[in-house]
Enzyme design. Structure first.
Site, PDB file in Angstrom:
ATOM      1  N   LYS A  14       0.506  -1.656  -0.477  1.00 41.62           N
ATOM      2  CA  LYS A  14       0.089   0.274   0.086  1.00 41.62           C
ATOM      3  C   LYS A  14       0.596   1.262  -0.270  1.00 41.62           C
ATOM      4  O   LYS A  14       0.455   2.119  -0.786  1.00 41.62           O
ATOM      5  CB  LYS A  14      -1.466   0.092   1.915  1.00 41.62           C
ATOM      6  CG  LYS A  14      -1.937  -0.919   0.695  1.00 41.62           C
ATOM      7  CD  LYS A  14      -3.137  -1.489   2.056  1.00 41.62           C
ATOM      8  CE  LYS A  14      -1.860  -1.223   3.812  1.00 41.62           C
ATOM      9  NZ  LYS A  14      -1.774  -2.181   4.009  1.00 41.62           N
ATOM     10  N   ARG A  89      -9.912   0.675   9.536  1.00 35.81           N
ATOM     11  CA  ARG A  89      -9.832  -0.154   9.496  1.00 35.81           C
ATOM     12  C   ARG A  89     -11.420  -1.267   9.411  1.00 35.81           C
ATOM     13  O   ARG A  89     -11.007  -2.403   9.811  1.00 35.81           O
ATOM     14  CB  ARG A  89      -8.969   0.057  10.767  1.00 35.81           C
ATOM     15  CG  ARG A  89      -7.566  -0.707  10.039  1.00 35.81           C
ATOM     16  CD  ARG A  89      -6.525  -1.209  10.223  1.00 35.81           C
ATOM     17  NE  ARG A  89      -5.397  -1.685   9.267  1.00 35.81           N
ATOM     18  CZ  ARG A  89      -4.442  -1.159   9.804  1.00 35.81           C
ATOM     19  NH1 ARG A  89      -4.657  -0.851  11.084  1.00 35.81           N
ATOM     20  NH2 ARG A  89      -3.052  -1.115   9.128  1.00 35.81           N
ATOM     21  N   ARG A 128      11.033  -6.786   4.621  1.00 30.02           N
ATOM     22  CA  ARG A 128      10.998  -5.585   4.082  1.00 30.02           C
ATOM     23  C   ARG A 128      12.388  -4.738   5.885  1.00 30.02           C
ATOM     24  O   ARG A 128      12.512  -4.130   5.437  1.00 30.02           O
ATOM     25  CB  ARG A 128       9.958  -4.853   3.634  1.00 30.02           C
ATOM     26  CG  ARG A 128       8.677  -4.834   5.570  1.00 30.02           C
ATOM     27  CD  ARG A 128       7.959  -4.208   5.071  1.00 30.02           C
ATOM     28  NE  ARG A 128       6.684  -4.038   5.932  1.00 30.02           N
ATOM     29  CZ  ARG A 128       5.450  -4.472   5.833  1.00 30.02           C
ATOM     30  NH1 ARG A 128       4.910  -3.294   5.081  1.00 30.02           N
ATOM     31  NH2 ARG A 128       4.773  -4.428   7.694  1.00 30.02           N
ATOM     32  N   ARG A 132       9.936  -4.144  12.687  1.00 31.23           N
ATOM     33  CA  ARG A 132       9.121  -3.157  13.355  1.00 31.23           C
ATOM     34  C   ARG A 132       9.278  -4.879  15.028  1.00 31.23           C
ATOM     35  O   ARG A 132       9.309  -5.514  14.848  1.00 31.23           O
ATOM     36  CB  ARG A 132       7.166  -3.406  13.169  1.00 31.23           C
ATOM     37  CG  ARG A 132       6.765  -2.022  12.021  1.00 31.23           C
ATOM     38  CD  ARG A 132       5.817  -2.419  11.966  1.00 31.23           C
ATOM     39  NE  ARG A 132       4.526  -2.794  12.439  1.00 31.23           N
ATOM     40  CZ  ARG A 132       3.809  -2.243  12.661  1.00 31.23           C
ATOM     41  NH1 ARG A 132       3.098  -2.563  11.414  1.00 31.23           N
ATOM     42  NH2 ARG A 132       2.350  -3.418  13.459  1.00 31.23           N
ATOM     43  N   ARG A 143      -1.488 -10.770  13.030  1.00 30.30           N
ATOM     44  CA  ARG A 143      -1.529  -9.176  12.049  1.00 30.30           C
ATOM     45  C   ARG A 143      -2.477 -10.007  10.669  1.00 30.30           C
ATOM     46  O   ARG A 143      -3.354  -8.703  11.008  1.00 30.30           O
ATOM     47  CB  ARG A 143      -0.226  -8.774  11.773  1.00 30.30           C
ATOM     48  CG  ARG A 143       0.292  -7.884  12.987  1.00 30.30           C
ATOM     49  CD  ARG A 143       1.607  -6.938  13.017  1.00 30.30           C
ATOM     50  NE  ARG A 143       1.569  -6.184  11.365  1.00 30.30           N
ATOM     51  CZ  ARG A 143       2.857  -6.133  11.300  1.00 30.30           C
ATOM     52  NH1 ARG A 143       3.526  -7.035  11.488  1.00 30.30           N
ATOM     53  NH2 ARG A 143       2.970  -5.380  10.564  1.00 30.30           N
TER      54      ARG A 143
END
Length: 186
Positions: A14, A89, A128, A132, A143
């Site tokens: 995104k 969300r 990536r 986190r 998640r």
């Protein structure tokens, strides 16, 4: 003037696509993730609150998110449209957004969802390296599960309004972007 929601699970790309849409259509990109990260980095009270929620793998409460987004959308830079990424969300957030937009004589023009198989998402997230604290295979699966349970109804909500465009999110960045461009230009 165009208001676009860019949707899809964690790791769907995104952020990358939002930047391309932003420069191509000259629209500001509003990412709740970026707003959260900014607040976390600057250790604002909201940032600290958001960090502890995210560290536990949960979603930030609707009120907190809506408050954040509405105050951001009040800025003049969003007068001619916006790309919303990571918001809404939940259906509650979607309804709040709709009423906010209605009050300002605006609407959602396109709801673009990036479709990517789960194995691909997991590998993208783990590779990536955003660092986190919840980027472990188990937490990533959590998640994705949270995404499916809590956010899929949002897509159904916009589907009823006829705004949903499903885009194949697998391929090169440009291939995916061209699919989005075609969908938005229809």
């Amino acid at each position: 003037m165009m208001n676009i929601i860019l949707f899809g699970p964690p790791g769907a790309g995104k952020g990358t696509q939002a930047e391309k849409i932003s420069s191509n259509f000259n629209l500001p990109h509003l990412s709740t993730g970026n707003i959260f990260r900014e607040n976390i980095k600057n250790e604002t009270p909201l940032g600290k609150k958001v960090k502890s929620i995210m560290d536990s793998g949960n979603l930030v409460p609707d009120e907190t998110v809506v408050e954040l987004v509405a105050s951001e959308l009040d800025k003049p830079m969003y007068d001619n449209g916006v790309i919303l990424d990571g918001f809404p969300r939940t259906v509650a957030q979607a309804k709040e957004l709709d009423s906010y937009l209605e009050k300002n004589d605006k609407q959602i023009d396109a709801f673009i969802t990036l479709e990517v198989p789960e194995e691909e998402l997991i590998s993208r997230i783990l590779n990536r390296g955003e660092g986190r604290s919840d980027d472990t295979p188990e937490k990533v699966k959590t998640r994705l599960q949270v995404y499916r349970n809590e956010t899929k109804p949002v897509m159904d909500y916009y589907e009823e309004k006829g705004a949903v465009q499903k885009i194949d999110g697998v391929g090169s960045v440009d291939e995916i972007f061209n699919r989005i461009k075609d969908a938005v230009s229809e």
